[in-house]
Design an enzyme around this catalytic site. Structure first.
Site, short mmCIF file in Angstrom:
data_model
loop_
_atom_site.label_atom_id
_atom_site.label_comp_id
_atom_site.label_asym_id
_atom_site.label_seq_id
_atom_site.Cartn_x
_atom_site.Cartn_y
_atom_site.Cartn_z
N TYR A 114 0.84 -1.21 0.00
CA TYR A 114 0.00 0.00 0.00
C TYR A 114 0.88 1.26 0.00
O TYR A 114 0.68 2.17 -0.82
CB TYR A 114 -0.91 -0.03 1.23
CG TYR A 114 -1.96 1.06 1.26
CD1 TYR A 114 -3.08 0.99 0.42
CD2 TYR A 114 -1.86 2.15 2.13
CE1 TYR A 114 -4.05 1.97 0.45
CE2 TYR A 114 -2.84 3.13 2.16
CZ TYR A 114 -3.92 3.04 1.33
OH TYR A 114 -4.89 4.02 1.34
N LYS A 121 1.26 4.07 -2.99
CA LYS A 121 0.87 5.48 -2.79
C LYS A 121 2.06 6.42 -2.95
O LYS A 121 1.93 7.52 -3.49
CB LYS A 121 0.19 5.65 -1.43
CG LYS A 121 -1.13 4.87 -1.28
CD LYS A 121 -2.21 5.32 -2.27
CE LYS A 121 -3.54 4.65 -1.99
NZ LYS A 121 -4.61 5.10 -2.91
#
Ligand SMILES: NC(=O)c1ccc[n+]([C@@H]2O[C@H](COP(=O)([O-])OP(=O)(O)OC[C@H]3O[C@@H](n4cnc5c(N)ncnc54)[C@H](O)[C@@H]3O)[C@@H](O)[C@H]2O)c1
Length: 281
Positions: free
Chosen positions: A177, A181
């Site tokens: 994640y 990002k």
């Protein structure tokens, strides 16, 4: 809420991952509809294998509920199913949106998965690929498909990428994640440089925690992982945030509408924190 940016009336916006009723995507879509945009609600439409289970993704009934809510409020919206991991489907859906609404002006890259959280030594390549596939590869494909259309239309445009606080800081159990990002902010900067000459701005929004369906799942996960009750975990979170509360979907929707407006015409390549002061770099 009434419209704040009259120049957005009549624009066509695509919001990916907007098919969950309490999600950031649905809130941004609703806000852009209030501003007078026609909105394409894009989501997966049905569960797909163990990495995209029912309850974690926007299924077709929930997508339609988001559309109905916008239409009931006087807005213009339509749902389109698309797997944001697949470039061919993304190209086809951008064509379908343009065929239905006549053009495309705004792309909000919001689809993302943040529920495949594990320590690095346990995360499978399959899980890594699923997260990167939606959160970064899908954004690249959507940016490419929409940018081509915006350039051909010749009237500029807006691309808003929903990154995260996890684009600026590391969090345990969130390797895929955080990498996706952080990468999204890099993609934002490059796209801003390349597309600027076409008057297309590209910015990222970096929200801190928002208790959406995904956010609620993360609270459960992290409180258990840290040996805290949910109340203790949330109290500790509030204590870290200068403004004393987690984010709301409307905080991100406000930032999104602003970045799409003429007020933000000279802002591009930014990764804007919407985090109550929790994140400031
Ligand atoms: N909630 C938070 O605390 C928070 C904080 C910072 C950033 N974000 C980011 O905001 C975005 C929205 O998150 P949310 O909290 O509203 O969660 P959410 O689960 O409500 O929304 C994510 C959406 O992405 C969709 N999606 C997942 N895989 C897809 C695929 N293959 N194809 C198409 N759509 C797919 C899901 O179906 C879902 O509707 C995500 O990118 C997330 O990383 C959330």
């Amino acid at each position: 809420m009434s419209a704040m940016y009259p120049e957005l009336a009549g624009k066509v916006a695509i919001v990916t991952g907007a098919g969950r009723r309490h999600g950031l995507g649905a809130a941004m879509a609703a806000r852009l509809a209030v501003e007078g945009c026609a909105v394409a609600i894009i989501d997966l439409g049905q569960p797909m294998g163990e990495n995209f289970p029912a309850g974690a993704i926007g299924a077709s009934e929930e997508m339609q509920a988001v559309v109905d809510e916008i239409v009931t409020g006087g807005g213009n919206a339509r749902a389109f199913a698309c797997d944001m991991r697949l470039a061919a489907q993304i190209e086809a859906v951008v064509d379908a949106v343009a065929a239905h609404f006549g053009r495309v002006d705004i792309l909000v890259n919001n689809a993302g998965i943040g529920y495949l959280m594990k320590p690095i030594i346990e995360l499978s390549m399959d899980e890594w690929d699923a997260v990167l596939g939606v959160n970064l590869r899908g954004v690249f494909a959507a940016t490419q498909a929409v940018a081509k259309r915006l350039i051909a239309q010749g009237q500029g445009g807006r691309i808003v990428n929903i990154a995260s606080q996890a684009a600026k800081s590391g969090f345990p159990f969130a390797a895929a994640y955080c990498a996706s990002k952080h990468g999204l902010v890099g993609l934002t900067r490059v796209a801003a440089i390349e597309l600027g000459k076409h008057q297309i701005t590209v910015n990222a929004i970096c929200p801190n925690h928002v208790t959406t369906g995904l956010g609620a799942w993360q609270n459960e996960y992290f409180s258990k992982a840290l040996g805290l009750t949910l109340d203790q975990y949330m109290a500790a979170m509030r204590g870290r945030i200068p403004l004393g509360r987690p984010g709301l979907v409307t905080d991100t929707a406000n930032a999104c509408a602003y970045l799409c407006s003429n007020q933000a015409a000279y802002i591009t390549g930014e990764a804007m924190n919407v985090s109550g002061g929790e994140e400031y770099h």
